[in-house]
Design an enzyme around this catalytic site. Structure first.
Site, PDB file in Angstrom:
ATOM      1  N   ARG A  52      13.575 -24.916  -4.845  1.00 33.66           N
ATOM      2  CA  ARG A  52      12.461 -23.952  -4.904  1.00 33.66           C
ATOM      3  C   ARG A  52      12.065 -23.497  -3.508  1.00 33.66           C
ATOM      4  O   ARG A  52      11.742 -22.327  -3.287  1.00 33.66           O
ATOM      5  CB  ARG A  52      11.268 -24.571  -5.652  1.00 33.66           C
ATOM      6  CG  ARG A  52      10.162 -23.563  -5.938  1.00 33.66           C
ATOM      7  CD  ARG A  52       9.078 -24.116  -6.848  1.00 33.66           C
ATOM      8  NE  ARG A  52       8.299 -25.169  -6.230  1.00 33.66           N
ATOM      9  CZ  ARG A  52       7.336 -25.861  -6.848  1.00 33.66           C
ATOM     10  NH1 ARG A  52       7.057 -25.599  -8.119  1.00 33.66           N
ATOM     11  NH2 ARG A  52       6.670 -26.789  -6.225  1.00 33.66           N
ATOM     12  N   LYS A 151       6.214 -19.980  -3.232  1.00 29.99           N
ATOM     13  CA  LYS A 151       5.220 -20.938  -2.754  1.00 29.99           C
ATOM     14  C   LYS A 151       5.029 -20.652  -1.271  1.00 29.99           C
ATOM     15  O   LYS A 151       5.649 -21.272  -0.406  1.00 29.99           O
ATOM     16  CB  LYS A 151       5.704 -22.378  -3.024  1.00 29.99           C
ATOM     17  CG  LYS A 151       4.577 -23.379  -3.048  1.00 29.99           C
ATOM     18  CD  LYS A 151       4.977 -24.657  -3.758  1.00 29.99           C
ATOM     19  CE  LYS A 151       3.990 -25.765  -3.503  1.00 29.99           C
ATOM     20  NZ  LYS A 151       2.630 -25.519  -3.961  1.00 29.99           N
ATOM     21  N   GLU A 184      -2.327 -19.461 -14.689  1.00 26.53           N
ATOM     22  CA  GLU A 184      -2.291 -20.897 -14.359  1.00 26.53           C
ATOM     23  C   GLU A 184      -3.595 -21.230 -13.641  1.00 26.53           C
ATOM     24  O   GLU A 184      -4.443 -20.378 -13.469  1.00 26.53           O
ATOM     25  CB  GLU A 184      -1.091 -21.187 -13.460  1.00 26.53           C
ATOM     26  CG  GLU A 184      -1.132 -20.400 -12.149  1.00 26.53           C
ATOM     27  CD  GLU A 184       0.043 -20.687 -11.218  1.00 26.53           C
ATOM     28  OE1 GLU A 184       0.681 -21.736 -11.363  1.00 26.53           O
ATOM     29  OE2 GLU A 184       0.285 -19.858 -10.336  1.00 26.53           O
TER      30      GLU A 184
END
Ligand code: PMP
Length: 286
Positions: A52, A151, A184
């Site tokens: 990721r 991220k 989220e």
């Protein structure tokens, strides 16, 4: 003993682990990161986190100066050097120092930082009582802006939502997406359970695809539950039988109210508790 920080290939004492004030990570939030748990000296889901990280970097055109294999070794080495048994690893890649201005060609030295430390967790009591959360008015990043799937070091959007939660006494806050659907929470993914079926927003709802989320989906399916990645509205949470959040720090934490609407009977539900235990057993290699 002072902590040893990995900085560009070297393990250095904390006081020497410094980056330039001209680093675009600091000046513009230009960089990416990961947060990873260590359980019983094992770095949990390390390949998935490294993958990721490199995907986030690719998405912002940041070339990490070492390979994924070297990164994996560097994380293991840093955890061992700090004698971490149970803790947390923060991996940070910045764009590097350069003259002022947004042009990435002004920078030349991406910084690779690995911090292996202890972790601050939710109060254990909250796992027994469940979280009471609110919906933030700050929406999740529009996917056509900085994609929520990256991220990135720019977490300001989520920080603004977190402030709204904190101001209202809520330890987490729900964020909707640009369509008004559930995305989220500020640092956790969200799940609901209705009549035994587990549901969570899909990747394209404007979420970070949590590593914990994916583990929980797998464990739930293995336990025989149907899990659906579908669009959810706040209403689906208000009327759910159960709700829980997932994240590296939180693991699986029950949520018992949203915006003052009591979820289910207002206590952590049986499936949420079962999945928390299944996750903890899996993470701790039991
Ligand atoms: N969403 C956001 C916005 C997050 O910052 C995090 C924590 N990294 C998560 C979800 C949960 O992801 P993970 O399970 O990989 O920690």
């Amino acid at each position: 003993m002072s902590q040893k920080i990995y900085l560009n290939g070297q393990l250095v004492p904390e006081a020497e682990a410094v980056v330039s004030v001209f680093d675009h990570g600091l000046l513009y939030g230009d960089g990416v990161f990961e947060g990873i748990r260590v359980y019983n000296r094992r770095v949990f889901m390390l390949p998935e986190h490294v993958e990721r990280l490199y995907e986030s970097a690719r998405a912002i055109r940041l070339e990490i100066p070492i390979s994924q294999e070297e990164m994996t070794e560097a994380v293991e080495k840093t955890v061992a050097a700090n004698n971490i048994e149970d803790g947390y690893v923060r991996l940070v890649i910045t764009r590097g120092a350069g003259s002022l201005g947004l042009d990435i060609r002004r920078t030349s030295n991406p910084q690779v930082i690995i911090i292996a430390a202890t972790i601050s967790l939710y109060d254990p009591e909250l796992y027994e009582k469940g979280l009471k959360i609110i919906t933030a008015s700050t929406i999740r990043n529009h996917p056509c802006a900085v994609s929520p799937r990256i991220k990135s070091l720019n977490y300001l959007n989520n920080i603004l939502a977190k402030i709204e939660g904190t101001d209202q006494g809520a330890p987490e806050a729900l964020m909707l997406n640009h369509k008004g659907d559930v995305a989220e929470c500020t640092g956790d993914n969200i799940f609901v359970i209705k009549q035994g079926i587990i549901r969570t927003p899909p990747k394209d709802a404007g979420i970070l695809e949590g590593i914990t989320r994916n583990v929980v989906i797998k464990l739930a399916r293995e336990a025989g539950y149907a899990v659906e990645e579908v669009t959810l509205q706040r209403h689906d949470i208000y009327v759910a039988d159960e709700c829980f959040l997932t994240g590296t720090a939180a693991e699986v934490i029950p949520c018992v109210s949203l915006d003052g609407r009591v979820i289910g009977d207002g206590t952590p539900g049986p499936i949420s508790r079962q999945l928390l235990k299944a996750f903890q057993d899996f993470a701790r290699g039991r």
